[in-house]
Write a protein that holds these residues in place. Sequence first.
Motif, PDB file in Angstrom:
ATOM      1  N   ILE A   1       0.874  -1.183   0.000  1.00 14.39           N
ATOM      2  CA  ILE A   1       0.000   0.000   0.000  1.00 14.39           C
ATOM      3  C   ILE A   1       0.902   1.221   0.000  1.00 14.39           C
ATOM      4  O   ILE A   1       1.744   1.389   0.897  1.00 14.39           O
ATOM      5  CB  ILE A   1      -0.932   0.031   1.227  1.00 14.39           C
ATOM      6  CG1 ILE A   1      -1.691  -1.295   1.355  1.00 14.39           C
ATOM      7  CG2 ILE A   1      -1.924   1.195   1.095  1.00 14.39           C
ATOM      8  CD1 ILE A   1      -2.599  -1.379   2.574  1.00 14.39           C
ATOM      9  N   LEU A   2       0.764   2.032  -1.038  1.00 25.02           N
ATOM     10  CA  LEU A   2       1.662   3.177  -1.185  1.00 25.02           C
ATOM     11  C   LEU A   2       0.841   4.471  -1.133  1.00 25.02           C
ATOM     12  O   LEU A   2      -0.049   4.689  -1.953  1.00 25.02           O
ATOM     13  CB  LEU A   2       2.425   3.056  -2.502  1.00 25.02           C
ATOM     14  CG  LEU A   2       3.694   3.907  -2.632  1.00 25.02           C
ATOM     15  CD1 LEU A   2       4.612   3.326  -3.693  1.00 25.02           C
ATOM     16  CD2 LEU A   2       3.427   5.340  -2.941  1.00 25.02           C
ATOM     17  N   ALA A   3       1.129   5.280  -0.139  1.00 24.01           N
ATOM     18  CA  ALA A   3       0.453   6.575  -0.009  1.00 24.01           C
ATOM     19  C   ALA A   3       1.265   7.620  -0.748  1.00 24.01           C
ATOM     20  O   ALA A   3       2.452   7.807  -0.454  1.00 24.01           O
ATOM     21  CB  ALA A   3       0.334   6.948   1.460  1.00 24.01           C
ATOM     22  N   THR A   4       0.633   8.271  -1.699  1.00 24.95           N
ATOM     23  CA  THR A   4       1.326   9.320  -2.459  1.00 24.95           C
ATOM     24  C   THR A   4       0.318  10.219  -3.160  1.00 24.95           C
ATOM     25  O   THR A   4      -0.777   9.767  -3.501  1.00 24.95           O
ATOM     26  CB  THR A   4       2.293   8.704  -3.502  1.00 24.95           C
ATOM     27  OG1 THR A   4       3.045   9.751  -4.117  1.00 24.95           O
ATOM     28  CG2 THR A   4       1.577   7.897  -4.566  1.00 24.95           C
TER      29      THR A   4
ATOM     30  N   ALA B   1       3.140  12.638   2.357  1.00 22.71           N
ATOM     31  CA  ALA B   1       2.907  11.291   2.904  1.00 22.71           C
ATOM     32  C   ALA B   1       4.181  10.612   3.406  1.00 22.71           C
ATOM     33  O   ALA B   1       4.116   9.633   4.159  1.00 22.71           O
ATOM     34  CB  ALA B   1       2.244  10.410   1.850  1.00 22.71           C
ATOM     35  N   ALA B   2       5.337  11.140   3.000  1.00 22.58           N
ATOM     36  CA  ALA B   2       6.597  10.513   3.437  1.00 22.58           C
ATOM     37  C   ALA B   2       7.064  11.036   4.791  1.00 22.58           C
ATOM     38  O   ALA B   2       7.971  10.469   5.406  1.00 22.58           O
ATOM     39  CB  ALA B   2       7.679  10.748   2.382  1.00 22.58           C
ATOM     40  N   SER B   3       6.453  12.093   5.300  1.00 19.57           N
ATOM     41  CA  SER B   3       7.072  12.760   6.457  1.00 19.57           C
ATOM     42  C   SER B   3       7.034  11.912   7.730  1.00 19.57           C
ATOM     43  O   SER B   3       8.004  11.869   8.477  1.00 19.57           O
ATOM     44  CB  SER B   3       6.473  14.158   6.662  1.00 19.57           C
ATOM     45  OG  SER B   3       5.341  14.161   7.477  1.00 19.57           O
ATOM     46  N   ILE B   4       5.935  11.213   7.967  1.00 18.01           N
ATOM     47  CA  ILE B   4       5.854  10.425   9.214  1.00 18.01           C
ATOM     48  C   ILE B   4       6.710   9.144   9.152  1.00 18.01           C
ATOM     49  O   ILE B   4       7.500   8.901  10.073  1.00 18.01           O
ATOM     50  CB  ILE B   4       4.381  10.154   9.586  1.00 18.01           C
ATOM     51  CG1 ILE B   4       3.764  11.482  10.066  1.00 18.01           C
ATOM     52  CG2 ILE B   4       4.250   9.065  10.656  1.00 18.01           C
ATOM     53  CD1 ILE B   4       2.271  11.460  10.241  1.00 18.01           C
ATOM     54  N   PRO B   5       6.616   8.339   8.079  1.00 21.58           N
ATOM     55  CA  PRO B   5       7.469   7.135   8.080  1.00 21.58           C
ATOM     56  C   PRO B   5       8.965   7.438   8.010  1.00 21.58           C
ATOM     57  O   PRO B   5       9.769   6.679   8.561  1.00 21.58           O
ATOM     58  CB  PRO B   5       6.986   6.345   6.853  1.00 21.58           C
ATOM     59  CG  PRO B   5       6.336   7.357   5.970  1.00 21.58           C
ATOM     60  CD  PRO B   5       5.718   8.383   6.903  1.00 21.58           C
ATOM     61  N   THR B   6       9.343   8.540   7.356  1.00 23.84           N
ATOM     62  CA  THR B   6      10.779   8.873   7.346  1.00 23.84           C
ATOM     63  C   THR B   6      11.219   9.317   8.738  1.00 23.84           C
ATOM     64  O   THR B   6      12.288   8.916   9.206  1.00 23.84           O
ATOM     65  CB  THR B   6      11.117   9.977   6.310  1.00 23.84           C
ATOM     66  OG1 THR B   6      10.224  11.086   6.492  1.00 23.84           O
ATOM     67  CG2 THR B   6      11.016   9.485   4.888  1.00 23.84           C
ATOM     68  N   ALA B   7      10.375  10.113   9.403  1.00 22.82           N
ATOM     69  CA  ALA B   7      10.739  10.571  10.761  1.00 22.82           C
ATOM     70  C   ALA B   7      10.852   9.377  11.702  1.00 22.82           C
ATOM     71  O   ALA B   7      11.785   9.291  12.517  1.00 22.82           O
ATOM     72  CB  ALA B   7       9.689  11.554  11.275  1.00 22.82           C
TER      73      ALA B   7
END
Length: 324
Positions: free
Chosen positions: A77-80, A284-290
């Motif tokens: 599942i890819l959020a973008t 959408a990348a900010s939380i999983p990267t953090a």
Amino acid sequence: MVYSRITGTGSYFPEKVLTNAELEKFVDTSDEWITSRTGIKERRISEGETTSDMAYNASIEAIKSAGISISDIDGVILATCTPDYLIPSAACVLASKLGVKTPYSFDINAACSGFIYALGIADSLIKNNLGKNILVVGAERLSSIINWEDRNTCILLGDGAGAVVLSKSDEPGIRSICMQADGEYAEILTCKAGGSNALYERDSFDIESNLFTMKGNEVFKIAVRSMAEIAVEAVEKSGLSFNDIDFFIPHQANVRIIDAAAKRLNLDHDKVIITLDKYGNTSAASIPTALDLCVKSNKIKRGDNVVSAAFGGGLTWASTFFTF
Ligand code: UT7
């Protein structure tokens, strides 16, 4: 009881760094304005890497850290909001790059709230026996939709990808998921490029009006209220208490919005994770990267309780409380 738990994390950012000082050279702004109004100092910009390329690098790390093989992945599942194409989905492109055939691979678009939405969907799938290990990714190539002549927005955004493996577990991981949407505010944060309406008008296609647009101060006011409220809701739904919060990972849009939400949760500064100074707003990348950066630096450890909340275009907002 069936639970889902994050068993692996990964992240990836392109190499090119764009500093506030460099932005000053081509747009009417200053490091002082950007830093004091947003907290952002620099961001990463893709030089040809696609959303699925960045997602691939983050996913490989997440799968490795989960201690499983690529073939153990049951779904992607890819959020973008910046997929490589309209068709196929970036999730299918990613699955192909990983060389995995899964019962389901699909994108979801809830803008900056997308990763928490995706985590909620994956959690439900696992609890309904529709997968044991789901790859949940937030990846964005926002530089592709930035209007570099608009100082209101071009200073905010950056590129990157973060991924987690969400696995079936005997112990609690995801304790609550809250999601909200209100299309009444659809027009205050948009990117119309690539949509069928914009493409239909191909003879009169005007690139500028199809790039990222935002009425920043209107979004700001709703973001402050909604993100704080939904973060509180995640704690209340979780069965744990506010005293149990070890870390807060907010969506990295603006340090002033983050401070307001942290205040509502009554959290000390050292529990609040900030990465926007180095990476800007990666949607959408900010939380999983953090999350991954904290895991890599040993700040967040197994057993820690983490609240996360996001806010974005749609408008959408979402939160989760999980034990890592
Ligand atoms: O991630 C998805 C959700 N997004 C968000 O949550 C973002 C929410 N919004 C924000 O973070 C803030 O509203 C911004 C950072 C976008 C803007 O900050 P603000 O304090 O709301 O500023 P503003 O838009 O009210 O603008 C204030 C002034 C204006 O000048 P005047 O009209 O007062 O003369 C702008 O033209 O600042 C000006 N301005 C700038 N000045 C220098 C706007 N952008 C810039 C800039 N450099 N880059």
